[in-house]
Scaffold this motif. Structure first.
Motif, PDB file in Angstrom:
ATOM      1  N   MET A   1      -3.439 -15.903   5.844  1.00  0.00           N
ATOM      2  CA  MET A   1      -2.467 -14.541   6.857  1.00  0.00           C
ATOM      3  C   MET A   1      -2.397 -13.103   5.584  1.00  0.00           C
ATOM      4  N   LEU A   2      -2.419 -11.972   6.572  1.00  0.00           N
ATOM      5  CA  LEU A   2      -2.226 -10.357   5.572  1.00  0.00           C
ATOM      6  C   LEU A   2      -0.958  -9.976   6.377  1.00  0.00           C
ATOM      7  N   GLN A   3      -0.109  -9.668   5.586  1.00  0.00           N
ATOM      8  CA  GLN A   3       1.072  -8.723   5.905  1.00  0.00           C
ATOM      9  C   GLN A   3       0.554  -7.496   5.679  1.00  0.00           C
ATOM     10  N   ILE A   4       0.537  -6.884   6.279  1.00  0.00           N
ATOM     11  CA  ILE A   4       0.255  -5.023   6.279  1.00  0.00           C
ATOM     12  C   ILE A   4       1.377  -4.181   5.831  1.00  0.00           C
ATOM     13  N   GLU A   5       1.534  -3.375   4.934  1.00  0.00           N
ATOM     14  CA  GLU A   5       2.071  -3.115   4.023  1.00  0.00           C
ATOM     15  C   GLU A   5       3.230  -3.751   4.175  1.00  0.00           C
ATOM     16  N   ASN A   6       4.707  -3.690   3.716  1.00  0.00           N
ATOM     17  CA  ASN A   6       5.795  -4.260   4.158  1.00  0.00           C
ATOM     18  C   ASN A   6       7.431  -3.225   3.867  1.00  0.00           C
TER      19      ASN A   6
ATOM     20  N   GLY B   1       1.427  -1.359   0.167  1.00  0.00           N
ATOM     21  CA  GLY B   1      -0.222   0.111   0.486  1.00  0.00           C
ATOM     22  C   GLY B   1       0.576   0.993   0.511  1.00  0.00           C
ATOM     23  N   ALA B   2       1.275   1.630   1.710  1.00  0.00           N
ATOM     24  CA  ALA B   2       1.615   3.354   1.385  1.00  0.00           C
ATOM     25  C   ALA B   2       3.143   2.979   1.359  1.00  0.00           C
ATOM     26  N   TRP B   3       3.321   1.931   1.241  1.00  0.00           N
ATOM     27  CA  TRP B   3       5.113   1.688   1.831  1.00  0.00           C
ATOM     28  C   TRP B   3       5.303   0.138   1.607  1.00  0.00           C
ATOM     29  N   LYS B   4       6.038   0.624   0.663  1.00  0.00           N
ATOM     30  CA  LYS B   4       7.092  -1.626   0.186  1.00  0.00           C
ATOM     31  C   LYS B   4       8.715  -0.957   0.027  1.00  0.00           C
ATOM     32  N   ASN B   5       9.563  -1.711   0.971  1.00  0.00           N
ATOM     33  CA  ASN B   5      10.534  -1.353   1.119  1.00  0.00           C
ATOM     34  C   ASN B   5      11.171   0.530   1.542  1.00  0.00           C
ATOM     35  N   SER B   6      10.229   0.549   2.337  1.00  0.00           N
ATOM     36  CA  SER B   6      10.114   2.311   2.652  1.00  0.00           C
ATOM     37  C   SER B   6       9.411   3.209   1.794  1.00  0.00           C
ATOM     38  N   MET B   7       9.829   3.086   1.050  1.00  0.00           N
ATOM     39  CA  MET B   7       9.284   3.670  -0.495  1.00  0.00           C
ATOM     40  C   MET B   7       7.831   3.264  -1.028  1.00  0.00           C
ATOM     41  N   SER B   8       7.520   4.681  -1.483  1.00  0.00           N
ATOM     42  CA  SER B   8       5.754   4.497  -2.176  1.00  0.00           C
ATOM     43  C   SER B   8       5.650   4.155  -3.553  1.00  0.00           C
ATOM     44  N   CYS B   9       6.337   3.052  -3.497  1.00  0.00           N
ATOM     45  CA  CYS B   9       6.767   3.344  -5.074  1.00  0.00           C
ATOM     46  C   CYS B   9       5.580   2.145  -5.699  1.00  0.00           C
TER      47      CYS B   9
ATOM     48  N   GLU C   1      -6.251   7.664   4.629  1.00  0.00           N
ATOM     49  CA  GLU C   1      -7.701   7.533   4.513  1.00  0.00           C
ATOM     50  C   GLU C   1      -7.388   6.864   2.646  1.00  0.00           C
ATOM     51  N   ALA C   2      -6.225   7.252   2.071  1.00  0.00           N
ATOM     52  CA  ALA C   2      -6.664   6.483   0.726  1.00  0.00           C
ATOM     53  C   ALA C   2      -5.771   5.374   1.072  1.00  0.00           C
ATOM     54  N   ASP C   3      -4.934   4.925   1.461  1.00  0.00           N
ATOM     55  CA  ASP C   3      -4.231   3.899   1.796  1.00  0.00           C
ATOM     56  C   ASP C   3      -5.963   3.137   2.729  1.00  0.00           C
ATOM     57  N   ALA C   4      -6.435   3.058   3.449  1.00  0.00           N
ATOM     58  CA  ALA C   4      -7.496   2.713   4.151  1.00  0.00           C
ATOM     59  C   ALA C   4      -8.113   2.323   3.085  1.00  0.00           C
ATOM     60  N   ALA C   5      -9.163   2.976   2.477  1.00  0.00           N
ATOM     61  CA  ALA C   5      -9.969   3.029   1.559  1.00  0.00           C
ATOM     62  C   ALA C   5     -10.054   1.460   1.067  1.00  0.00           C
ATOM     63  N   ALA C   6      -8.486   1.317   0.247  1.00  0.00           N
ATOM     64  CA  ALA C   6      -8.608   0.707  -0.826  1.00  0.00           C
ATOM     65  C   ALA C   6      -7.690  -1.169  -0.137  1.00  0.00           C
ATOM     66  N   PHE C   7      -7.991  -0.797   0.748  1.00  0.00           N
ATOM     67  CA  PHE C   7      -6.885  -1.568   1.691  1.00  0.00           C
ATOM     68  C   PHE C   7      -8.714  -2.518   2.143  1.00  0.00           C
ATOM     69  N   ARG C   8      -9.492  -1.735   2.819  1.00  0.00           N
ATOM     70  CA  ARG C   8     -10.396  -2.464   3.078  1.00  0.00           C
ATOM     71  C   ARG C   8     -11.454  -2.639   2.293  1.00  0.00           C
ATOM     72  N   ARG C   9     -11.287  -2.269   0.368  1.00  0.00           N
ATOM     73  CA  ARG C   9     -11.913  -2.254  -0.628  1.00  0.00           C
ATOM     74  C   ARG C   9     -11.659  -4.071  -0.891  1.00  0.00           C
ATOM     75  N   LEU C  10     -10.708  -3.908  -0.453  1.00  0.00           N
ATOM     76  CA  LEU C  10      -9.333  -5.498  -0.994  1.00  0.00           C
ATOM     77  C   LEU C  10      -9.966  -6.950  -0.424  1.00  0.00           C
ATOM     78  N   LEU C  11     -10.051  -6.025   1.427  1.00  0.00           N
ATOM     79  CA  LEU C  11     -10.429  -7.327   2.499  1.00  0.00           C
ATOM     80  C   LEU C  11     -11.748  -7.088   2.267  1.00  0.00           C
ATOM     81  N   ARG C  12     -12.734  -6.472   2.205  1.00  0.00           N
ATOM     82  CA  ARG C  12     -14.627  -6.720   1.871  1.00  0.00           C
ATOM     83  C   ARG C  12     -14.054  -7.938   0.637  1.00  0.00           C
ATOM     84  N   HIS C  13     -13.489  -7.387  -0.443  1.00  0.00           N
ATOM     85  CA  HIS C  13     -13.050  -8.053  -1.865  1.00  0.00           C
ATOM     86  C   HIS C  13     -13.810  -9.737  -1.835  1.00  0.00           C
TER      87      HIS C  13
END
Length: 568
Positions: A184-189, A116-124, A160-172
């Motif tokens: 299991m779920l890993q939150i961010e990276n 989501g917002a971070w992967k290996n520190s960066m927001s790539c 909120e932008a990160d969480a909105a996408a995460f919520r939709r993913l989980l519900r799907h």
């Protein structure tokens, strides 16, 4: 029945249905935790795909096929925000659907990684619309004001932008994964700050000027006896204050900056974790860390991530997270394992450098630490090895036996490499000398200059003087714990007395006192799903060095049922 009651019933039934579908949970056994899937113990013998290997159907299909052909039972694979929400508010879960359907078809489980917002520190892995709108979604800054390609954890809009996408993913997933493939779920990276130990953006500075939150001070005070030595020392060196600014409580240095940043990263993750808990009440949640290794300082390594010296900060701010996990790519494997396998932090290794040492490493963490599992990174860039597949399947077959010993903590794991070739274990009144197979001189690779490959195994008790010994490239000899070992150096490689042995010492053998340990039987076995054993073959003679030891070759993986006896 009024509308409120009906609504509550629908909510409860929905939550129950989701929980039943996922079918995964952690069960605590004292200082350890056991993963259960569909009500049965489950150890993750898996692999994590390369980061961008889930961006097209072909790569997903190949990655899951290779996992199956390698002998894994689980795939760790990313769900990327940039692919799910290419346009703001418009969601596409076809990538996730492909992952789940391909894995389910091969009866593999999935650990989904939220990039989501971070992967290996960066927001790539954020969407392009997020990256371009820095006014709405601000970046972290260094002390000099330099903006970084790292979204600020202090921005409500970023969250909120990160969480909105995460919520939709989980519900799907809840609506479509009826087989409970995702466990299991890993939150961010690998969250963490680079170039500076903490964020110096205006929002971050506003928080830093506040006092240390009382919630954190309360947690530290209540858990003082078990705090990590690093944190306890930082706090103690500044007078164990129960309140004040960050520098008053922890001192004015870059490590205090890191503590501050860790607390705020963890607060962010906690909010996402609560979103996950509302949809998946029992599914385990974790975060992973890039290691603070090679003598680097905060900001040189990803500062403030879920590192073990910051575990108490993360536990205080993110209690919904079940465990902090290390990603291991450096030397010192057993040391890293020891540091993360603490009573308040179950061990799971979601990433480790892929190689032939992964099988021995899995044996070690499962046997020695009762780990949840181990997962080589970018396994899908290697060709499956049929021999390795058979070995992984044998290791997985030990699940019912290993699970029954999680609570008692009476298993041992072995790991040998070029830096460590022998280990002595004192247990059950025995001295067990375990060694790398190449400590025997019979294989020419032991002395021809070849690199000694990693070796490892599991020692699992079945009863008095009775064990399961499983693994690859190991040798085990058994003696009474208090055995007279005075003549050990006088025995040659064939077990006969050396010709140059001191005759007086040889004569003294007649005054020997105490029992010895022999091999009553050594059988290679297969383990059934219910834990029962089926004999495949019986070993004796040359295969046990005439009863002197138990061994498994470096090119083999075997499960041995060993019975010992005592004689005088």
């Amino acid at each position: 029945m009024n509308r409120l009651v009906i609504t509550l019933l629908i909510t409860l039934l929905s939550a129950t249905a989701v929980s039943a579908r996922t079918g995964s949970r952690l069960v605590r056994h004292g200082e350890r935790a056991q993963l259960e899937v569909d009500g049965k113990p489950f150890f993750i013998i898996g692999g994590e795909t390369g980061n961008s290997m889930a961006s097209c159907d072909t790569d997903i299909t190949d990655a899951i096929r290779i996992a199956d052909e390698t002998g894994f039972n689980t795939v760790l694979i990313p769900a990327s925000w940039e692919l799910i929400e290419r346009e703001k508010g418009q969601f596409d879960f076809s990538q996730v659907d492909t992952i789940i359907s391909r894995a389910a078809a091969r009866k593999l489980r999935v650990v989904l990684l939220w990039f989501g917002a971070w992967k290996n520190s960066m927001s790539c892995y954020t969407p392009e619309w997020f990256k371009r709108d820095t006014a709405t979604y601000p970046r972290a800054r260094t002390a000099s004001g330099k903006p970084l390609e790292i979204a600020s954890a202090f921005s409500p809009d970023v969250y909120e932008a990160d969480a909105a996408a995460f919520r939709r993913l989980l519900r799907h997933i809840a609506d479509t994964d009826t087989a409970g493939t995702v466990i299991m779920l890993q939150i961010e990276n690998e969250i963490g700050m680079l170039e500076d130990p903490r964020d110096h953006s205006p929002l971050a500075e506003k928080e830093y000027r506040k006092d240390v939150p009382q919630a954190l001070m309360k947690h530290l005070s209540e858990n003082k006896a078990s705090l990590h030595p690093f944190l306890l020392r930082k706090w103690s060196d500044n007078g164990l204050k129960t309140g004040g600014s960050w520098t008053e409580v922890f001192g004015a240095d870059i490590f205090t900056d890191e503590i501050f940043m860790a607390y705020n990263y963890a607060l962010y993750v906690e909010r996402l974790a609560r979103e996950a808990r509302r949809i998946f009440p029992t599914m385990p949640l974790y975060v992973n860390a890039a290691m603070n290794s090679r003598g680097r300082m905060p900001g040189e390594y990803p500062s403030a991530g879920p590192l073990i010296h910051l575990k108490d900060i993360w536990h205080a701010a993110a209690p919904t997270i079940d465990f902090l996990s290390p990603d291991l790519y450096d030397r010192g494997f057993t040391g890293w394992v020891e540091s993360y396998a603490t009573p308040d932090n179950p061990l799971f290794i979601p990433e480790i450098k892929a190689g032939p040492e992964n099988l021995p490493q899995a044996c070690y963490v499962l046997g020695e630490k009762g780990a949840i599992g181990l997962s080589p990174f970018a396994y899908n860039r290697q060709s499956p090895d049929p021999t390795r597949r058979e070995a992984y399947i044998k290791l997985r077959s030990l699940t019912p036996l290993m699970a029954s010993h999680i609570a008692s903590k009476d298993m041992n794991g072995l790991y040998f490499d070029a830096d460590s070739t022998t280990r002595t274990i004192i247990r059950d009144g025995l001295r067990i000398t375990a060694s790398h197979y190449f400590t025997l001189p019979w294989d020419p690779r032991a002395s021809d200059g070849s690199t000694w490959p990693a070796a490892g195994g599991i020692i699992l008790p079945l009863g008095p003087m009775e064990y399961i010994i499983a693994g690859t490239g190991i040798v085990l000899a058994f003696e009474p714990a208090q055995a007279d070992r005075s003549d050990a150096a006088n025995l040659g490689e064939d077990g006969f007395l050396n010709a140059a042995a001191d005759r007086k010492q040889t004569a003294a053998a007649s005054s020997w006192k105490g029992p010895r340990i022999g091999l009553a039987s050594v059988r290679e076995v297969a383990v059934s799903p219910d834990g029962s054993l089926t004999t495949l073959r019986t070993f004796n003679g040359d295969e046990t060095h005439q009863g002197r030891h138990v061994r498994i070759g470096i090119d083999d993986f075997s499960i041995l049922h060993v019975k010992l006896y005592e004689y005088e």
